[in-house]
Design a protein around this motif. Sequence first.
Motif, PDB file in Angstrom:
ATOM      1  N   LEU A  13       0.833  -1.214   0.000  1.00  0.00           N
ATOM      2  CA  LEU A  13       0.000   0.000   0.000  1.00  0.00           C
ATOM      3  C   LEU A  13       0.864   1.260   0.000  1.00  0.00           C
ATOM      4  O   LEU A  13       0.561   2.225  -0.704  1.00  0.00           O
ATOM      5  CB  LEU A  13      -0.914   0.022   1.228  1.00  0.00           C
ATOM      6  CG  LEU A  13      -2.170  -0.801   1.157  1.00  0.00           C
ATOM      7  CD1 LEU A  13      -2.867  -0.823   2.512  1.00  0.00           C
ATOM      8  CD2 LEU A  13      -3.106  -0.262   0.093  1.00  0.00           C
ATOM      9  N   ASN A  17       1.202   4.319  -2.853  1.00  0.00           N
ATOM     10  CA  ASN A  17       0.952   5.707  -2.447  1.00  0.00           C
ATOM     11  C   ASN A  17       2.287   6.290  -1.979  1.00  0.00           C
ATOM     12  O   ASN A  17       2.474   6.558  -0.798  1.00  0.00           O
ATOM     13  CB  ASN A  17      -0.057   5.748  -1.302  1.00  0.00           C
ATOM     14  CG  ASN A  17      -1.398   5.185  -1.670  1.00  0.00           C
ATOM     15  OD1 ASN A  17      -2.287   5.901  -2.082  1.00  0.00           O
ATOM     16  ND2 ASN A  17      -1.564   3.873  -1.521  1.00  0.00           N
ATOM     17  N   HIS A  77     -13.390   3.102   5.098  1.00  0.00           N
ATOM     18  CA  HIS A  77     -13.092   4.493   5.497  1.00  0.00           C
ATOM     19  C   HIS A  77     -14.242   5.132   6.276  1.00  0.00           C
ATOM     20  O   HIS A  77     -14.577   6.294   6.067  1.00  0.00           O
ATOM     21  CB  HIS A  77     -12.689   5.329   4.278  1.00  0.00           C
ATOM     22  CG  HIS A  77     -11.466   4.800   3.608  1.00  0.00           C
ATOM     23  ND1 HIS A  77     -10.211   4.992   4.117  1.00  0.00           N
ATOM     24  CD2 HIS A  77     -11.307   4.049   2.497  1.00  0.00           C
ATOM     25  CE1 HIS A  77      -9.325   4.390   3.336  1.00  0.00           C
ATOM     26  NE2 HIS A  77      -9.958   3.807   2.352  1.00  0.00           N
ATOM     27  N   ARG A 102      -6.629   6.804   7.024  1.00  0.00           N
ATOM     28  CA  ARG A 102      -7.743   7.500   6.364  1.00  0.00           C
ATOM     29  C   ARG A 102      -7.458   7.790   4.890  1.00  0.00           C
ATOM     30  O   ARG A 102      -8.380   7.900   4.098  1.00  0.00           O
ATOM     31  CB  ARG A 102      -8.010   8.822   7.074  1.00  0.00           C
ATOM     32  CG  ARG A 102      -8.668   8.690   8.416  1.00  0.00           C
ATOM     33  CD  ARG A 102      -8.941  10.078   9.012  1.00  0.00           C
ATOM     34  NE  ARG A 102      -9.627   9.966  10.273  1.00  0.00           N
ATOM     35  CZ  ARG A 102      -9.041  10.035  11.463  1.00  0.00           C
ATOM     36  NH1 ARG A 102      -7.728  10.219  11.543  1.00  0.00           N
ATOM     37  NH2 ARG A 102      -9.742   9.920  12.561  1.00  0.00           N
ATOM     38  N   ASN A 103      -6.194   7.920   4.529  1.00  0.00           N
ATOM     39  CA  ASN A 103      -5.869   8.422   3.193  1.00  0.00           C
ATOM     40  C   ASN A 103      -5.177   7.443   2.253  1.00  0.00           C
ATOM     41  O   ASN A 103      -5.115   7.699   1.050  1.00  0.00           O
ATOM     42  CB  ASN A 103      -5.010   9.691   3.328  1.00  0.00           C
ATOM     43  CG  ASN A 103      -5.818  10.810   3.957  1.00  0.00           C
ATOM     44  OD1 ASN A 103      -6.735  11.325   3.351  1.00  0.00           O
ATOM     45  ND2 ASN A 103      -5.497  11.153   5.200  1.00  0.00           N
ATOM     46  N   ARG A 105      -4.892   4.547  -0.197  1.00  0.00           N
ATOM     47  CA  ARG A 105      -5.865   3.895  -1.077  1.00  0.00           C
ATOM     48  C   ARG A 105      -5.192   2.740  -1.795  1.00  0.00           C
ATOM     49  O   ARG A 105      -4.102   2.889  -2.351  1.00  0.00           O
ATOM     50  CB  ARG A 105      -6.424   4.869  -2.124  1.00  0.00           C
ATOM     51  CG  ARG A 105      -7.192   6.035  -1.552  1.00  0.00           C
ATOM     52  CD  ARG A 105      -8.535   5.585  -1.008  1.00  0.00           C
ATOM     53  NE  ARG A 105      -9.322   6.701  -0.514  1.00  0.00           N
ATOM     54  CZ  ARG A 105      -9.439   7.021   0.763  1.00  0.00           C
ATOM     55  NH1 ARG A 105      -8.786   6.345   1.673  1.00  0.00           N
ATOM     56  NH2 ARG A 105     -10.195   8.026   1.135  1.00  0.00           N
ATOM     57  N   TRP A 106      -5.861   1.600  -1.779  1.00  0.00           N
ATOM     58  CA  TRP A 106      -5.368   0.430  -2.487  1.00  0.00           C
ATOM     59  C   TRP A 106      -5.803   0.546  -3.934  1.00  0.00           C
ATOM     60  O   TRP A 106      -6.991   0.707  -4.222  1.00  0.00           O
ATOM     61  CB  TRP A 106      -5.918  -0.832  -1.854  1.00  0.00           C
ATOM     62  CG  TRP A 106      -5.580  -2.097  -2.600  1.00  0.00           C
ATOM     63  CD1 TRP A 106      -4.419  -2.390  -3.237  1.00  0.00           C
ATOM     64  CD2 TRP A 106      -6.422  -3.233  -2.761  1.00  0.00           C
ATOM     65  NE1 TRP A 106      -4.478  -3.641  -3.786  1.00  0.00           N
ATOM     66  CE2 TRP A 106      -5.703  -4.186  -3.510  1.00  0.00           C
ATOM     67  CE3 TRP A 106      -7.706  -3.553  -2.345  1.00  0.00           C
ATOM     68  CZ2 TRP A 106      -6.228  -5.426  -3.858  1.00  0.00           C
ATOM     69  CZ3 TRP A 106      -8.226  -4.781  -2.675  1.00  0.00           C
ATOM     70  CH2 TRP A 106      -7.494  -5.705  -3.428  1.00  0.00           C
ATOM     71  N   ASP A 107      -4.873   0.486  -4.826  1.00  0.00           N
ATOM     72  CA  ASP A 107      -5.190   0.506  -6.259  1.00  0.00           C
ATOM     73  C   ASP A 107      -5.456  -0.938  -6.679  1.00  0.00           C
ATOM     74  O   ASP A 107      -4.615  -1.598  -7.300  1.00  0.00           O
ATOM     75  CB  ASP A 107      -4.036   1.123  -7.061  1.00  0.00           C
ATOM     76  CG  ASP A 107      -4.409   1.386  -8.503  1.00  0.00           C
ATOM     77  OD1 ASP A 107      -5.507   0.949  -8.927  1.00  0.00           O
ATOM     78  OD2 ASP A 107      -3.609   2.019  -9.215  1.00  0.00           O
ATOM     79  N   GLN A 129     -16.977  -1.756  -5.069  1.00  0.00           N
ATOM     80  CA  GLN A 129     -17.075  -0.483  -4.372  1.00  0.00           C
ATOM     81  C   GLN A 129     -18.506   0.017  -4.227  1.00  0.00           C
ATOM     82  O   GLN A 129     -18.719   1.052  -3.603  1.00  0.00           O
ATOM     83  CB  GLN A 129     -16.231   0.579  -5.086  1.00  0.00           C
ATOM     84  CG  GLN A 129     -14.751   0.356  -4.907  1.00  0.00           C
ATOM     85  CD  GLN A 129     -13.917   1.360  -5.669  1.00  0.00           C
ATOM     86  OE1 GLN A 129     -14.360   2.007  -6.603  1.00  0.00           O
ATOM     87  NE2 GLN A 129     -12.665   1.484  -5.268  1.00  0.00           N
TER      88      GLN A 129
END
Length: 195
Positions: A13, A17, A77, A102-103, A105-107, A129
Motif C-alpha cells: 500500500l 501511495n 473508510h 484514512r488516506n 488507497r489500495w489501487d 465499491q
Amino acid sequence: MYARPSIAVLNHLLLQNNWALIRLARFAGKTARFDIAPFSFACTILPDGTLCSADPESSADALCVIAPSLLPRLALHDELAHADIQSTGDAALLAEIFFLSRNLRWDAAEDLSKITGDIAAERIVQTVQSKQLGASAVNLAHAAAEYWTEERPLLVKPQQINLFMQQVDTLRDDMARLEQRIKSLASQPSATREG
C-alpha cells in the motif's frame, strides 16, 4: 507468524501511495504495535518509509488496539470507526498512523489488471465499491463479532475484561493484606502466638 504478511501488505500500500513513504520516513526507527485480537504484530519504520518486522525485544513507541469488527469499517473508510480504536504512545506517530489509515488507497484495479486485464479489473473494482456491498461487509463484520463473542467465544466483551481486571485487582489487594498479616504474625514472639 502474522507480522510478515501484514507488513508485506502495508508496504505494498505504501509503495502504491509513494507520498506516504515521505511522511513515514520522518519517523524512521520508531516502532508501532497493532493488536487485532487474537493477533498482534509490530513493525519498525525504515529510513525510506517502508516497514520491517520489529525486533521482539523492542518496545513499541505507539500501540493501536483494534477490535476485529472494526476492520471492515476501517477498510470502507468509516470515520466513526477510528474513534473506537484504543491507542497509546507517541502522539505524533499515532496521528500519522491515523492520517495514513484514512488516506491510503489500495489501487485494486492495478493489482487485478495483472491477472484479468485492465477493463475487467476496472469493472470488478466498480462492482466491489458499490454501497450495497459495503453495507453487507459491515453487517457481516457485526455478525462475525457477535458469533465470536456469544456463540463461539474467541473474543471477549469489554465488560468482561473490565470485570476480570476488577477481580484481579481485588485478588492482588487480598494477597497483599494476607502477606502483611503473615508478616505480622511471624514477627510476634512465639509465646504470644501460643497463648
